[in-house]
Scaffold this active site. Structure first.
Site, PDB file in Angstrom:
ATOM      1  N   GLN A  27       0.314  -1.024  -0.074  1.00  0.00           N
ATOM      2  CA  GLN A  27      -0.100  -0.081  -0.123  1.00  0.00           C
ATOM      3  C   GLN A  27       0.972   1.142   0.331  1.00  0.00           C
ATOM      4  O   GLN A  27       0.239   2.375  -0.531  1.00  0.00           O
ATOM      5  CB  GLN A  27      -0.656   0.563   1.069  1.00  0.00           C
ATOM      6  N   TYR A  54       3.295 -11.668   4.410  1.00  0.00           N
ATOM      7  CA  TYR A  54       2.481 -10.199   4.279  1.00  0.00           C
ATOM      8  C   TYR A  54       3.557  -9.189   2.685  1.00  0.00           C
ATOM      9  O   TYR A  54       4.836  -9.426   2.976  1.00  0.00           O
ATOM     10  CB  TYR A  54       3.151  -9.437   4.989  1.00  0.00           C
ATOM     11  N   SER A 151      -1.363 -17.531  16.523  1.00  0.00           N
ATOM     12  CA  SER A 151      -1.941 -17.214  16.364  1.00  0.00           C
ATOM     13  C   SER A 151      -3.202 -18.020  15.952  1.00  0.00           C
ATOM     14  O   SER A 151      -3.652 -18.128  14.908  1.00  0.00           O
ATOM     15  CB  SER A 151      -1.360 -16.301  15.020  1.00  0.00           C
ATOM     16  N   SER A 205      -5.922  -6.002  14.707  1.00  0.00           N
ATOM     17  CA  SER A 205      -7.169  -5.029  14.870  1.00  0.00           C
ATOM     18  C   SER A 205      -7.537  -4.655  15.867  1.00  0.00           C
ATOM     19  O   SER A 205      -8.889  -4.510  16.199  1.00  0.00           O
ATOM     20  CB  SER A 205      -7.789  -5.865  13.408  1.00  0.00           C
ATOM     21  N   ALA A 208     -10.594  -2.578  14.381  1.00  0.00           N
ATOM     22  CA  ALA A 208     -11.954  -3.381  13.394  1.00  0.00           C
ATOM     23  C   ALA A 208     -11.478  -3.275  11.771  1.00  0.00           C
ATOM     24  O   ALA A 208     -12.307  -2.707  11.192  1.00  0.00           O
ATOM     25  CB  ALA A 208     -13.222  -3.070  14.022  1.00  0.00           C
ATOM     26  N   LYS A 215     -13.569   6.860  10.164  1.00  0.00           N
ATOM     27  CA  LYS A 215     -13.585   7.526   8.581  1.00  0.00           C
ATOM     28  C   LYS A 215     -14.746   6.785   7.740  1.00  0.00           C
ATOM     29  O   LYS A 215     -14.779   7.527   6.215  1.00  0.00           O
ATOM     30  CB  LYS A 215     -12.527   6.950   8.121  1.00  0.00           C
ATOM     31  N   ARG A 227      -8.507   1.557   3.256  1.00  0.00           N
ATOM     32  CA  ARG A 227      -8.090   0.382   3.242  1.00  0.00           C
ATOM     33  C   ARG A 227      -8.692  -0.387   2.116  1.00  0.00           C
ATOM     34  O   ARG A 227      -8.573  -1.241   1.311  1.00  0.00           O
ATOM     35  CB  ARG A 227      -7.928  -0.798   4.687  1.00  0.00           C
ATOM     36  N   GLY A 287      -1.537  -0.270  12.563  1.00  0.00           N
ATOM     37  CA  GLY A 287      -0.563   0.105  11.129  1.00  0.00           C
ATOM     38  C   GLY A 287      -0.565   1.365  10.705  1.00  0.00           C
ATOM     39  O   GLY A 287      -1.460   1.796  11.380  1.00  0.00           O
ATOM     40  N   ASN A 297      -1.929   7.633  17.858  1.00  0.00           N
ATOM     41  CA  ASN A 297      -2.467   6.499  17.942  1.00  0.00           C
ATOM     42  C   ASN A 297      -1.736   5.966  19.226  1.00  0.00           C
ATOM     43  O   ASN A 297      -2.211   5.044  19.979  1.00  0.00           O
ATOM     44  CB  ASN A 297      -2.441   5.591  17.269  1.00  0.00           C
TER      45      ASN A 297
END
Length: 329
Positions: A27, A54, A151, A205, A208, A215, A227, A287, A297
């Protein structure tokens, strides 16, 4: 920045970790990625999370390049194994062959001699736990891995793994599940099983998939540059957040924005601070596609939310929260 112990281990991690899931190598360009990582370092973040899969391994490469000049002992570098990294039948899963080869490849891409926390990215039903944890044990003995994590494993899988980890003297210390105000599936079983086994939660996340950033507005198209609007991010967004992209949830999120404002926080800060109120959460992964997002953040670290505010949040989200532990993984 404040720091917490990772489960019952002696390893300290930053309350907020920096992750480069679908940003680095996809991105954002490398200069922006570098700026985001340096913003994280400047803010006191020491914990960096990535995975071999990733951006088709490019995320590890970018992170390794950016962190190459950083004193290695000052950071915790974490990555994962399981997802496909090639087309061959052994280029995936938790077999001994794939774990050993994947670890060596990750070390090269990350330009490091060791991984602080090496996660089994998912549970592998086709490979015995004994084979998987013997491979992890050997990597620990070789000094290539310091600690092991899992995970999106269920409580039962975590308990089974912990038995083997004790037998093989593998420091199993971390669980990396999805967790947010809207997604609380770990609260029913995973948190309790992990606490019993001395395993801390490093959650992903917390916003979420951006829904809790504020946004996305009710009855409005997704904003350009988000995203959900990019080719790299939209498939993941639809799969992980599509259930929330409707008027009822987005209206509730707007009400959360008001609560955040009253508390002197932005909505992302409130959302990240919320997950950190859980004492079993060691760190929350954020992220960023811009360094300013990191700078905003990280201010959630150290924030304490009062019981009245927590109650108001639950009231606003009543009936909208996913809690089913069967959805782990």
């Amino acid at each position: 920045m404040e720091y917490r112990k990772l489960g019952a281990s002696g390893l300290s991690v930053s309350e907020i970790a920096f992750g480069n899931w679908i940003t680095h190598g996809a991105q954002v360009d490398n200069d922006t990625a570098k700026a985001c990582v340096h913003a994280a370092l400047d803010a006191g973040i020491t914990t960096f999370d990535t995975a071999d899969v990733y951006s088709d391994t490019k995320a590890e490469t970018v992170l390794g390049q950016v962190l190459a000049g950083v004193r290695r002992e000052s950071i915790e570098l974490c990555t994962k194994v399981y997802q496909p990294t090639g087309t061959g039948p052994n280029d995936r899963g938790l077999s001994r062959k794939h774990i050993m080869e994947a670890c060596n490849s990750s070390l090269k891409r990350l330009q490091t001699d060791y991984i602080d926390v090496y996660y089994a990215h998912r549970f592998d039903k086709k490979v015995s736990l004994e084979e998987t944890f013997l491979a992890f044990s050997d990597l620990v003995r070789q000094g290539k891995v310091l600690y092991v994590g899992i995970s999106e494993w269920t409580a039962e899988q975590i308990t089974q793994a912990a038995v083997l980890a004790r037998e093989l003297k593998v420091p199993l210390v971390a669980s990396q599940p999805q967790y947010s105000m809207l997604w609380r599936v770990i609260e029913a079983e995973v948190v309790q099983a992990s606490e019993r086994e001395g395993i801390g939660q490093v959650v992903w996340s917390p916003l979420a998939q951006g829904i809790l950033s504020g946004k996305y507005l009710p009855n409005q198209p997704v904003p350009q540059g988000s995203r959900a609007s990019t080719s790299a991010g939209s498939p993941f967004f639809e799969r992980l957040a599509g259930q929330w992209l409707h008027t009822e949830v987005l209206t509730a999120v707007s009400r959360l924005s008001s609560l955040a404002h009253e508390a002197g926080l932005t909505l992302p800060q409130l959302a990240i601070a919320w997950v950190l109120q859980n004492p079993q959460v060691s760190s929350a992964i954020i992220g960023a596609s811009r360094p300013e997002q990191v700078q905003e953040n990280v201010k959630a670290s150290g924030v304490r939310l009062g019981p009245d505010l927590l109650g108001e949040i639950d009231s606003v989200l009543e009936g909208l929260v996913e809690r089913d532990p069967a959805k782990t993984g």
